[in-house]
Enzyme design. Structure first.
Site, short mmCIF file in Angstrom:
data_model
loop_
_atom_site.label_atom_id
_atom_site.label_comp_id
_atom_site.label_asym_id
_atom_site.label_seq_id
_atom_site.Cartn_x
_atom_site.Cartn_y
_atom_site.Cartn_z
N CYS A 79 0.84 -1.21 0.00
CA CYS A 79 0.00 0.00 0.00
C CYS A 79 0.87 1.26 0.00
CB CYS A 79 -0.90 0.02 1.22
SG CYS A 79 -1.99 -1.40 1.33
C1 BEZ Z 1 0.58 -4.68 1.79
O1 BEZ Z 1 0.04 -3.62 1.50
O2 BEZ Z 1 1.78 -4.80 1.78
C2 BEZ Z 1 -0.24 -5.89 2.14
C3 BEZ Z 1 -1.47 -5.72 2.76
C4 BEZ Z 1 -2.20 -6.84 3.11
C5 BEZ Z 1 -1.71 -8.12 2.81
C6 BEZ Z 1 -0.51 -8.27 2.16
C7 BEZ Z 1 0.24 -7.14 1.83
#
Ligand code: BEZ
Length: 211
Positions: A45
């Site tokens: 994100c």
């Molecule tokens: C991320 O944004 O890195 C992420 C969020 C939820 C699960 C896996 C990765």
């Protein structure tokens, strides 16, 4: 709720990093990209939001406003915004919706309970100036989206709204386009006086009307 292409994007009010937003009013006459991500302070994100901030000049050129959403509290957005600026080289320059009670997430079907009932999936809605949903995308949490592709689709939508053409596989702005099947050859002569390459009667290729 399942939102489908051509539906009116639901209106809502929400707190964001840029103050309270009344969605339709905030969109005004712009196109919009509303996208959710699972959680603040997560790595994928962080990269997506940084990259979207870098794309601001490209969104501006196309009259597009971006707005992100996560089901976190506003106070958590503030600290994370600082991390995004520090690690991605560009501060957030678009609002991030705080949706801790899942109000907007449920309105837009961003919770897929069999994936997670606590976090939103990676949804994208492209909304046109008439507030119609023109693109929906759903990615899993572990896969970062390709925001260049979202721009490419907006380029295609804006071109095909203006001219009676469609864009072929892997099209990029400036590439040749296809005359839509609803235009017969007689009308095509008026619309495309430079002619076209008729590969099949239903596959008529012309230079892009916008280079
Ligand atoms: C991320 O944004 O890195 C992420 C969020 C939820 C699960 C896996 C990765």
């Amino acid at each position: 709720m399942t939102l489908r292409l051509g539906d009116i994007a639901p209106d809502f009010e929400a707190d964001t990093t840029e103050g309270r937003v009344s969605f339709h009013q905030w969109l005004g006459n712009s196109w919009g990209v509303l996208f959710s991500h699972p959680k603040n302070y997560t790595p994928v994100c962080t990269t997506e939001l940084g990259y979207t901030a870098k794309l601001k000049p490209e969104f501006d050129k196309r009259n597009v406003k971006a707005i992100g959403l996560s089901v976190d509290e506003l106070k958590d957005h503030e600290g994370w915004s600082r991390d995004i600026a520090e690690t991605q080289g560009t501060p957030l320059n678009f609002p991030l919706i705080a949706d801790p009670d899942f109000k907007v997430a449920n309105l837009y079907g961003m919770i897929h309970p069999n994936a997670s009932d606590r976090f939103t999936v990676r949804s994208v809605f492209v909304i046109d100036p008439n507030k119609k949903v023109r693109l929906t995308l759903t990615y899993p949490a572990s896969t970062g989206r390709n925001f260049d592709e979202i721009l490419r689709v907006i380029d295609s939508l804006q071109l095909t709204d203006q001219y009676k053409v469609a864009t072929p596989v892997n099209w990029k702005p400036g590439d040749d386009v296809i005359i839509v099947p609803s235009v017969n050859n007689e009308d095509a002569k008026k619309l495309f006086p430079g002619g076209w390459n008729e590969i099949k009667p239903y596959l008529r290729v012309v230079p892009s009307p916008k280079r």
